[in-house]
Every structure is written in C-alpha cells, then in structure tokens.
Design a protein around this motif. Structure first.
Motif, PDB file in Angstrom:
ATOM      1  N   CYS A  33     104.143  33.677 -74.588  1.00  0.00           N
ATOM      2  CA  CYS A  33     105.561  33.856 -74.246  1.00  0.00           C
ATOM      3  C   CYS A  33     106.380  32.604 -74.558  1.00  0.00           C
ATOM      4  O   CYS A  33     107.545  32.696 -74.944  1.00  0.00           O
ATOM      5  CB  CYS A  33     105.712  34.216 -72.769  1.00  0.00           C
ATOM      6  N   GLU A  34     105.770  31.451 -74.392  1.00  0.00           N
ATOM      7  CA  GLU A  34     106.470  30.185 -74.635  1.00  0.00           C
ATOM      8  C   GLU A  34     106.320  29.718 -76.081  1.00  0.00           C
ATOM      9  O   GLU A  34     106.787  28.641 -76.447  1.00  0.00           O
ATOM     10  CB  GLU A  34     105.942  29.119 -73.680  1.00  0.00           C
ATOM     11  N   SER A  35     105.692  30.563 -76.908  1.00  0.00           N
ATOM     12  CA  SER A  35     105.453  30.208 -78.306  1.00  0.00           C
ATOM     13  C   SER A  35     106.614  30.650 -79.185  1.00  0.00           C
ATOM     14  O   SER A  35     107.196  31.719 -78.986  1.00  0.00           O
ATOM     15  CB  SER A  35     104.161  30.874 -78.785  1.00  0.00           C
ATOM     16  N   GLU A  36     106.934  29.841 -80.181  1.00  0.00           N
ATOM     17  CA  GLU A  36     107.989  30.192 -81.134  1.00  0.00           C
ATOM     18  C   GLU A  36     107.519  31.265 -82.111  1.00  0.00           C
ATOM     19  O   GLU A  36     108.339  31.962 -82.712  1.00  0.00           O
ATOM     20  CB  GLU A  36     108.427  28.949 -81.922  1.00  0.00           C
ATOM     21  N   GLU A  37     106.220  31.421 -82.279  1.00  0.00           N
ATOM     22  CA  GLU A  37     105.695  32.368 -83.276  1.00  0.00           C
ATOM     23  C   GLU A  37     105.777  33.823 -82.811  1.00  0.00           C
ATOM     24  O   GLU A  37     105.738  34.735 -83.629  1.00  0.00           O
ATOM     25  CB  GLU A  37     104.232  32.045 -83.606  1.00  0.00           C
ATOM     26  N   TYR A  38     105.864  34.032 -81.498  1.00  0.00           N
ATOM     27  CA  TYR A  38     105.867  35.389 -80.961  1.00  0.00           C
ATOM     28  C   TYR A  38     107.219  35.739 -80.358  1.00  0.00           C
ATOM     29  O   TYR A  38     107.814  34.939 -79.626  1.00  0.00           O
ATOM     30  CB  TYR A  38     104.779  35.539 -79.901  1.00  0.00           C
ATOM     31  N   VAL A  39     107.673  36.971 -80.654  1.00  0.00           N
ATOM     32  CA  VAL A  39     108.948  37.449 -80.099  1.00  0.00           C
ATOM     33  C   VAL A  39     108.724  38.525 -79.043  1.00  0.00           C
ATOM     34  O   VAL A  39     109.625  38.834 -78.267  1.00  0.00           O
ATOM     35  CB  VAL A  39     109.870  38.002 -81.208  1.00  0.00           C
ATOM     36  N   SER A  40     107.526  39.100 -79.008  1.00  0.00           N
ATOM     37  CA  SER A  40     107.254  40.191 -78.071  1.00  0.00           C
ATOM     38  C   SER A  40     105.791  40.178 -77.654  1.00  0.00           C
ATOM     39  O   SER A  40     104.901  40.119 -78.503  1.00  0.00           O
ATOM     40  CB  SER A  40     107.596  41.535 -78.725  1.00  0.00           C
ATOM     41  N   ILE A  41     105.559  40.225 -76.351  1.00  0.00           N
ATOM     42  CA  ILE A  41     104.201  40.277 -75.809  1.00  0.00           C
ATOM     43  C   ILE A  41     104.133  41.421 -74.808  1.00  0.00           C
ATOM     44  O   ILE A  41     104.981  41.528 -73.915  1.00  0.00           O
ATOM     45  CB  ILE A  41     103.797  38.947 -75.113  1.00  0.00           C
ATOM     46  N   THR A  42     103.129  42.267 -74.957  1.00  0.00           N
ATOM     47  CA  THR A  42     102.892  43.369 -74.025  1.00  0.00           C
ATOM     48  C   THR A  42     101.586  43.118 -73.288  1.00  0.00           C
ATOM     49  O   THR A  42     100.547  42.899 -73.919  1.00  0.00           O
ATOM     50  CB  THR A  42     102.811  44.720 -74.759  1.00  0.00           C
ATOM     51  N   ALA A  43     101.663  43.121 -71.976  1.00  0.00           N
ATOM     52  CA  ALA A  43     100.460  42.977 -71.149  1.00  0.00           C
ATOM     53  C   ALA A  43     100.083  44.347 -70.598  1.00  0.00           C
ATOM     54  O   ALA A  43     100.928  45.056 -70.057  1.00  0.00           O
ATOM     55  CB  ALA A  43     100.715  42.000 -70.009  1.00  0.00           C
TER      56      ALA A  43
ATOM     57  N   MET B 158     107.975  36.715 -87.622  1.00  0.00           N
ATOM     58  CA  MET B 158     107.775  36.672 -86.163  1.00  0.00           C
ATOM     59  C   MET B 158     106.784  37.761 -85.759  1.00  0.00           C
ATOM     60  O   MET B 158     106.698  38.811 -86.379  1.00  0.00           O
ATOM     61  CB  MET B 158     109.111  36.869 -85.436  1.00  0.00           C
ATOM     62  N   ARG B 159     106.035  37.511 -84.678  1.00  0.00           N
ATOM     63  CA  ARG B 159     104.898  38.347 -84.350  1.00  0.00           C
ATOM     64  C   ARG B 159     105.041  38.992 -82.970  1.00  0.00           C
ATOM     65  O   ARG B 159     105.814  38.524 -82.125  1.00  0.00           O
ATOM     66  CB  ARG B 159     103.619  37.512 -84.374  1.00  0.00           C
ATOM     67  N   SER B 160     104.240  40.035 -82.776  1.00  0.00           N
ATOM     68  CA  SER B 160     104.101  40.648 -81.460  1.00  0.00           C
ATOM     69  C   SER B 160     102.617  40.718 -81.136  1.00  0.00           C
ATOM     70  O   SER B 160     101.769  40.738 -82.028  1.00  0.00           O
ATOM     71  CB  SER B 160     104.724  42.043 -81.435  1.00  0.00           C
ATOM     72  N   ALA B 161     102.295  40.743 -79.851  1.00  0.00           N
ATOM     73  CA  ALA B 161     100.897  40.748 -79.426  1.00  0.00           C
ATOM     74  C   ALA B 161     100.724  41.613 -78.190  1.00  0.00           C
ATOM     75  O   ALA B 161     101.669  41.811 -77.414  1.00  0.00           O
ATOM     76  CB  ALA B 161     100.427  39.328 -79.136  1.00  0.00           C
ATOM     77  N   ILE B 162      99.511  42.118 -78.020  1.00  0.00           N
ATOM     78  CA  ILE B 162      99.114  42.845 -76.818  1.00  0.00           C
ATOM     79  C   ILE B 162      97.991  42.068 -76.162  1.00  0.00           C
ATOM     80  O   ILE B 162      97.055  41.623 -76.832  1.00  0.00           O
ATOM     81  CB  ILE B 162      98.642  44.270 -77.151  1.00  0.00           C
ATOM     82  N   VAL B 163      98.094  41.885 -74.854  1.00  0.00           N
ATOM     83  CA  VAL B 163      97.046  41.198 -74.094  1.00  0.00           C
ATOM     84  C   VAL B 163      96.520  42.166 -73.047  1.00  0.00           C
ATOM     85  O   VAL B 163      97.277  42.656 -72.202  1.00  0.00           O
ATOM     86  CB  VAL B 163      97.568  39.923 -73.416  1.00  0.00           C
ATOM     87  N   VAL B 164      95.229  42.449 -73.102  1.00  0.00           N
ATOM     88  CA  VAL B 164      94.573  43.301 -72.109  1.00  0.00           C
ATOM     89  C   VAL B 164      93.692  42.412 -71.244  1.00  0.00           C
ATOM     90  O   VAL B 164      92.908  41.612 -71.754  1.00  0.00           O
ATOM     91  CB  VAL B 164      93.731  44.400 -72.786  1.00  0.00           C
ATOM     92  N   GLY B 165      93.845  42.544 -69.933  1.00  0.00           N
ATOM     93  CA  GLY B 165      93.146  41.645 -69.025  1.00  0.00           C
ATOM     94  C   GLY B 165      94.008  40.434 -68.733  1.00  0.00           C
ATOM     95  O   GLY B 165      93.517  39.306 -68.681  1.00  0.00           O
ATOM     96  N   ALA B 166      95.299  40.689 -68.517  1.00  0.00           N
ATOM     97  CA  ALA B 166      96.270  39.597 -68.410  1.00  0.00           C
ATOM     98  C   ALA B 166      96.301  38.935 -67.044  1.00  0.00           C
ATOM     99  O   ALA B 166      96.997  37.936 -66.854  1.00  0.00           O
ATOM    100  CB  ALA B 166      97.670  40.125 -68.747  1.00  0.00           C
ATOM    101  N   THR B 167      95.547  39.469 -66.063  1.00  0.00           N
ATOM    102  CA  THR B 167      95.551  38.863 -64.738  1.00  0.00           C
ATOM    103  C   THR B 167      94.364  37.936 -64.508  1.00  0.00           C
ATOM    104  O   THR B 167      94.276  37.294 -63.469  1.00  0.00           O
ATOM    105  CB  THR B 167      95.548  39.962 -63.649  1.00  0.00           C
ATOM    106  N   GLY B 168      93.454  37.876 -65.461  1.00  0.00           N
ATOM    107  CA  GLY B 168      92.280  37.011 -65.335  1.00  0.00           C
ATOM    108  C   GLY B 168      92.592  35.565 -65.658  1.00  0.00           C
ATOM    109  O   GLY B 168      93.728  35.197 -65.984  1.00  0.00           O
ATOM    110  N   LEU B 169      91.554  34.739 -65.617  1.00  0.00           N
ATOM    111  CA  LEU B 169      91.725  33.298 -65.794  1.00  0.00           C
ATOM    112  C   LEU B 169      92.253  32.963 -67.184  1.00  0.00           C
ATOM    113  O   LEU B 169      93.236  32.226 -67.328  1.00  0.00           O
ATOM    114  CB  LEU B 169      90.381  32.594 -65.552  1.00  0.00           C
ATOM    115  N   VAL B 170      91.628  33.504 -68.219  1.00  0.00           N
ATOM    116  CA  VAL B 170      92.086  33.239 -69.586  1.00  0.00           C
ATOM    117  C   VAL B 170      93.321  34.074 -69.913  1.00  0.00           C
ATOM    118  O   VAL B 170      94.272  33.583 -70.512  1.00  0.00           O
ATOM    119  CB  VAL B 170      90.967  33.533 -70.612  1.00  0.00           C
ATOM    120  N   GLY B 171      93.313  35.345 -69.516  1.00  0.00           N
ATOM    121  CA  GLY B 171      94.419  36.240 -69.838  1.00  0.00           C
ATOM    122  C   GLY B 171      95.756  35.748 -69.309  1.00  0.00           C
ATOM    123  O   GLY B 171      96.768  35.787 -70.020  1.00  0.00           O
ATOM    124  N   SER B 172      95.789  35.260 -68.083  1.00  0.00           N
ATOM    125  CA  SER B 172      97.041  34.767 -67.507  1.00  0.00           C
ATOM    126  C   SER B 172      97.531  33.517 -68.223  1.00  0.00           C
ATOM    127  O   SER B 172      98.734  33.338 -68.446  1.00  0.00           O
ATOM    128  CB  SER B 172      96.865  34.486 -66.011  1.00  0.00           C
TER     129      SER B 172
END
Length: 271
Positions: free
Chosen positions: A22-32, A1-15
C-alpha cells in the motif's frame, strides 16, 4: 502501475506485506482476501471478507501478482484435517482460481524444509503443496521458504516464542551452510516477496531459500550523472571557430533603413 491480491492478510507476513504494498509507488491497487476485518486501512486497499471454503472465481479480480500467505499451526487448527485444509487445500484452490483469472504470477509461502517425503508431518504437507502447485503449470510460480518467522504476532505462540528467543542467541553462531537456519523477520520476508514480484527470476518455477530471502533488498535507482554547463556548451570550440559574417540584408542596418525611408519620401513628393 500494478495491482496485487494478498490472501492471508491477517497473518504475520501477510499484514506486513499489505502495508508494504500500500505504501509502495509501484502499486495502485491492493485487494486483501481475509476471513475477518483487517486492523489496517489505506486508500489503495480493498478488503474482501470471505470464507475460503466458499471462495469462487468471482472473488478473484485480475492482478499482476497474487501473494498467498496462508498458514496455521497444528495447535490452532485442532486436527490434521483442518491443518491440511489451511496449509494445503486452500492455497491449491486459490492457485487454481488465479490461473483461471489470468493472473500471471503466484508467490506463495512454504517452509524451509518442505519435502513431500519428510518424516515430519508439517514439512510433508508443505512439500505436497509445492509439488501440486508445480503440477498446476501456472504461468509463473515463486515458492518462498523462510526459516522460523519472528515478529510481533497478534497471538501468542509459546513454542515459536521460545524458538525465537533461542535463535536470537544462536543466530550469530550459525555460519557457512548453517546460516540458512537463522530465523528471519516477517517484515524481511514481506520485502523479499515484493522484490521477487518486481525484480525476481523469470523462470516458470523459482524457489527462494531463507538465506536468499534475508539478503534481498529493493534495487536503488541509478543516479543520473549531472551534466555541467561546459559539457552542454563547448565554449572553447566555439571560441576557436571563425563564424561567417551575416549577410547585410539580414542584419538590422539602421543606415540602410534610413536610406530606404528617404527614397520613399522623395517618391511621395514627386507624386
């Protein structure tokens, strides 16, 4: 299982990417990491409100991937120096922090015509960013080059809206080499970035053009072939084979059992 960081999460692609991960089975933790609160909430999601001018190593946790979706326009930035701060300085600084924190894969949004020698200022800044990111010698760098992004923006951009309307008509006419000029949905770019993270090229530096992004999809899991009862048990072979008779000591022989019982009773009488 994976974790990810998203920078620029309020933009068109980032959001779009935040929701997808978040809705993916592959990821358990996402930090924006964002400059303001997100409109989206999820149990997997942690939001860090930060000023990018003050972002430090302590603000970057370990993750398998860092997705950089930062970008602005000259009109919104107000000046060339502010534009370069968002589209060049911040992504480069974030990439440097990610390297220090041991993050193995940086996936960054650039532009279709990025070129540090371009006569167009926007393309020149994006090209300069790509060049500096490659020089940084990251463990793995994936550069995403979408064409004009379309989707539901929280802010109205007249120039991009007009371009979007024109390309909606022109897109079907763009074939062959011109196909790369077609506009692309922000949701598709977000999906492509996830595909790149999980199933993309393994080279130290990879560049993905807009047409390639448009064709990306998550691989479908292979269906397991159903094994029939006949395959599990070869009944025809079993019927052909002669099974040896069981030793009578092993068989449950009622007559032998009664014989042993009679002998035991006779011994008791004699005693």
């Amino acid at each position: 299982m994976r974790s990810a960081i998203v920078v620029g999460a309020t933009g068109l692609v980032g959001s779009a990417l935040i929701k997808l991960l978040c809705e993916s089975e592959e990821y358990v933790s996402i930090t924006a990491i964002a400059r303001r609160k997100l409109d989206y909430e999820h149990p997997k999601l942690t939001v860090k409100i930060r000023s990018f001018d003050e972002l430090g190593e302590q603000d970057i946790d370990y993750a398998q991937e860092l997705y950089c979706c930062l970008g602005t326009t000259m009109k919104k930035a107000g000046s060339k120096s502010e534009f370069e701060k968002v589209d060049f300085e911040y992504p480069l600084h974030i990439a440097s922090l990610a390297k220090k924190r041991g993050i193995m894969h940086l996936i960054v949004i650039s532009a279709m015509s990025a070129n540090d020698n371009s006569s167009i200022y926007y393309n020149r800044v994006k090209g300069k960013l790509e060049k500096e990111l490659i020089t940084l010698d990251l463990p793995q760098l994936s550069i995403v080059r979408p064409s004009l992004l379309v989707g539901d923006r929280s802010e109205f951009r007249l120039g991009e809206k007009m371009g979007e309307l024109v390309l909606n008509v022109v897109n079907p006419l763009l074939i062959g080499p011109a196909k790369k000029l077609r506009s692309i949905e922000a949701n598709q770019v977000a999906l492509a970035m996830k595909v790149i993270a999980l199933h993309g090229k393994k080279e130290p530096v990879s560049i993905y053009e807009s047409q390639e992004l448009a064709n990306m999809a998550m691989p479908q899991p292979e269906e397991e072939e159903e094994i029939s009862r006949e395959q599990l048990f070869n009944w025809s072979k079993l019927e052909q084979e002669q099974l040896p008779p069981l030793d009578d000591e092993v068989m449950f022989d009622h007559a032998k059992l009664r014989e042993k019982e009679v002998k035991r009773n006779n011994r008791n009488i004699e005693d």
